[in-house]
Design a protein around this motif. Structure first.
Motif, PDB file in Angstrom:
ATOM      1  N   LYS A 156      -2.737   6.503  10.023  1.00 29.93           N
ATOM      2  CA  LYS A 156      -3.814   7.593  10.296  1.00 29.93           C
ATOM      3  C   LYS A 156      -4.622   8.088   9.029  1.00 29.93           C
ATOM      4  CE  LYS A 156      -2.373   8.758  14.924  1.00 29.93           C
ATOM      5  NZ  LYS A 156      -1.835  10.064  15.886  1.00 29.93           N
ATOM      6  N   GLU A 157      -3.830   8.298   8.016  1.00 31.74           N
ATOM      7  CA  GLU A 157      -4.330   8.914   6.754  1.00 31.74           C
ATOM      8  C   GLU A 157      -4.939   7.968   5.789  1.00 31.74           C
ATOM      9  OE1 GLU A 157      -1.092  11.303   5.621  1.00 31.74           O
ATOM     10  OE2 GLU A 157      -1.154  12.596   7.426  1.00 31.74           O
ATOM     11  N   THR A 158      -4.510   6.564   5.886  1.00 27.36           N
ATOM     12  CA  THR A 158      -5.223   5.575   4.848  1.00 27.36           C
ATOM     13  C   THR A 158      -6.698   5.668   4.846  1.00 27.36           C
ATOM     14  OG1 THR A 158      -5.249   3.793   6.414  1.00 27.36           O
ATOM     15  CG2 THR A 158      -3.245   4.176   5.301  1.00 27.36           C
ATOM     16  N   THR A 159      -7.091   5.395   3.657  1.00 27.10           N
ATOM     17  CA  THR A 159      -8.593   5.352   3.225  1.00 27.10           C
ATOM     18  C   THR A 159      -8.762   3.810   2.637  1.00 27.10           C
ATOM     19  OG1 THR A 159      -8.180   6.157   0.966  1.00 27.10           O
ATOM     20  CG2 THR A 159      -8.530   7.765   2.780  1.00 27.10           C
ATOM     21  N   PRO A 160      -9.980   3.504   2.246  1.00 24.70           N
ATOM     22  CA  PRO A 160     -10.355   2.278   1.438  1.00 24.70           C
ATOM     23  C   PRO A 160      -9.307   2.141   0.303  1.00 24.70           C
ATOM     24  CG  PRO A 160     -12.383   2.985   2.565  1.00 24.70           C
ATOM     25  CD  PRO A 160     -11.304   4.089   2.800  1.00 24.70           C
ATOM     26  N   ALA A 161      -9.134   3.523  -0.505  1.00 25.90           N
ATOM     27  CA  ALA A 161      -8.729   3.433  -1.743  1.00 25.90           C
ATOM     28  C   ALA A 161      -7.007   3.137  -1.591  1.00 25.90           C
ATOM     29  CB  ALA A 161      -8.556   4.895  -2.102  1.00 25.90           C
ATOM     30  N   THR A 162      -6.593   3.294  -0.331  1.00 21.97           N
ATOM     31  CA  THR A 162      -5.048   2.833  -0.183  1.00 21.97           C
ATOM     32  C   THR A 162      -5.199   1.412  -0.213  1.00 21.97           C
ATOM     33  OG1 THR A 162      -5.052   4.737   1.642  1.00 21.97           O
ATOM     34  CG2 THR A 162      -3.338   3.050   1.717  1.00 21.97           C
ATOM     35  N   TRP A 163      -5.785   0.671   0.295  1.00 24.09           N
ATOM     36  CA  TRP A 163      -5.909  -0.623   0.464  1.00 24.09           C
ATOM     37  C   TRP A 163      -6.636  -1.573  -0.813  1.00 24.09           C
ATOM     38  CZ3 TRP A 163      -2.618  -1.517   4.052  1.00 24.09           C
ATOM     39  CH2 TRP A 163      -2.587  -0.632   4.918  1.00 24.09           C
ATOM     40  N   ALA A 216       0.754  -1.305   0.169  1.00 27.55           N
ATOM     41  CA  ALA A 216       0.029  -0.018   0.101  1.00 27.55           C
ATOM     42  C   ALA A 216       0.979   1.268  -0.018  1.00 27.55           C
ATOM     43  CB  ALA A 216      -0.821  -0.039   1.216  1.00 27.55           C
ATOM     44  N   GLY A 217       2.219   1.047   0.217  1.00 27.74           N
ATOM     45  CA  GLY A 217       3.088   2.140   0.102  1.00 27.74           C
ATOM     46  C   GLY A 217       3.419   2.887   1.381  1.00 27.74           C
ATOM     47  N   ALA A 218       3.297   2.196   2.141  1.00 23.62           N
ATOM     48  CA  ALA A 218       3.810   2.682   3.838  1.00 23.62           C
ATOM     49  C   ALA A 218       5.329   2.952   3.792  1.00 23.62           C
ATOM     50  CB  ALA A 218       3.263   1.641   4.819  1.00 23.62           C
ATOM     51  N   PRO A 219       5.580   3.960   4.661  1.00 19.97           N
ATOM     52  CA  PRO A 219       7.113   4.391   4.820  1.00 19.97           C
ATOM     53  C   PRO A 219       7.763   2.962   5.476  1.00 19.97           C
ATOM     54  CG  PRO A 219       5.778   5.918   5.964  1.00 19.97           C
ATOM     55  CD  PRO A 219       4.894   4.751   5.315  1.00 19.97           C
ATOM     56  N   VAL A 220       8.960   2.825   5.102  1.00 21.17           N
ATOM     57  CA  VAL A 220       9.715   1.704   5.672  1.00 21.17           C
ATOM     58  C   VAL A 220      10.945   2.074   6.475  1.00 21.17           C
ATOM     59  CG1 VAL A 220      10.720  -0.596   4.943  1.00 21.17           C
ATOM     60  CG2 VAL A 220       8.774   0.214   3.857  1.00 21.17           C
ATOM     61  N   ALA A 269       6.676   8.527  10.866  1.00 22.37           N
ATOM     62  CA  ALA A 269       6.000   8.796   9.492  1.00 22.37           C
ATOM     63  C   ALA A 269       5.017   7.522   9.324  1.00 22.37           C
ATOM     64  CB  ALA A 269       6.905   8.586   8.335  1.00 22.37           C
ATOM     65  N   LEU A 270       5.289   6.387   9.609  1.00 21.34           N
ATOM     66  CA  LEU A 270       4.353   5.244   9.637  1.00 21.34           C
ATOM     67  C   LEU A 270       3.183   5.246  10.330  1.00 21.34           C
ATOM     68  CD1 LEU A 270       3.967   2.508   8.619  1.00 21.34           C
ATOM     69  CD2 LEU A 270       4.982   1.622  10.580  1.00 21.34           C
ATOM     70  N   ARG A 271       3.174   5.802  11.656  1.00 20.91           N
ATOM     71  CA  ARG A 271       2.109   6.238  12.320  1.00 20.91           C
ATOM     72  C   ARG A 271       1.178   7.411  11.867  1.00 20.91           C
ATOM     73  NH1 ARG A 271       4.625   7.420  17.132  1.00 20.91           N
ATOM     74  NH2 ARG A 271       4.373   5.272  17.561  1.00 20.91           N
ATOM     75  N   ALA A 272       1.711   8.323  11.087  1.00 17.19           N
ATOM     76  CA  ALA A 272       0.951   9.286  10.197  1.00 17.19           C
ATOM     77  C   ALA A 272       0.308   8.538   9.261  1.00 17.19           C
ATOM     78  CB  ALA A 272       1.799  10.437  10.379  1.00 17.19           C
ATOM     79  N   TRP A 273       1.025   7.973   8.402  1.00 17.57           N
ATOM     80  CA  TRP A 273       0.651   7.159   7.412  1.00 17.57           C
ATOM     81  C   TRP A 273      -0.742   6.414   7.530  1.00 17.57           C
ATOM     82  CZ3 TRP A 273       0.158   2.157   5.779  1.00 17.57           C
ATOM     83  CH2 TRP A 273      -0.047   1.792   4.601  1.00 17.57           C
TER      84      TRP A 273
END
Length: 124
Positions: free
Chosen positions: A94-101, A77-81, A88-92
């Motif tokens: 919180k911002e995900t949507t169904p479109a992310t998945w 899904a493009g999470a920071p690694v 950054a991962l924590r913020a990512w």
């Protein structure tokens, strides 16, 4: 009830593997063999660091069903690694949507693999 010795077991295993490869080469392999659904959890491929390569490997093996580990889902899904990316991962997340998945499901669908479940690991 009869028992098998090592040689008989090994010959049976080799015959099954040959049948599997022959069916795969003929394009006849499906996600079901003898009524049993065949698949794997992405964790089984943890030695492969790239999540897309895991999906490609599963498809090349003829696995038609998958249980997805949360770290692989996030990678697709493009999470920071990286250890330095915790905030950054924590913020990512919180911002995900169904479109992310939706991207994650699409990767599996395009490979011909049915995504059956998600295994969420709290330590990942």
């Amino acid at each position: 009830m009869s028992t098998l010795n090592r040689r008989e077991f090994s010959l049976g295993l080799l015959a099954a593997a040959a049948t599997w490869r022959t069916a795969q080469a003929a394009g006849a392999l499906s996600a079901t063999i003898g009524g049993v659904r065949v698949g794997a959890i992405t964790y089984s491929f943890r030695a492969i660091s790239d999540a897309r390569t895991i999906v490609q490997t599963m498809a090349s093996m003829g696995l038609g069903s998958a249980e997805l580990m949360s770290n692989h889902a996030e990678a697709l899904a493009g999470a920071p690694v990286g250890a330095d990316k915790i905030d950054a991962l924590r913020a990512w997340r919180k911002e995900t949507t169904p479109a992310t998945w939706a991207t994650v499901r699409r990767v599996f669908s395009e490979a011909g693999i049915e995504l059956r479940s998600l295994c969420y690991n709290m330590n990942v």
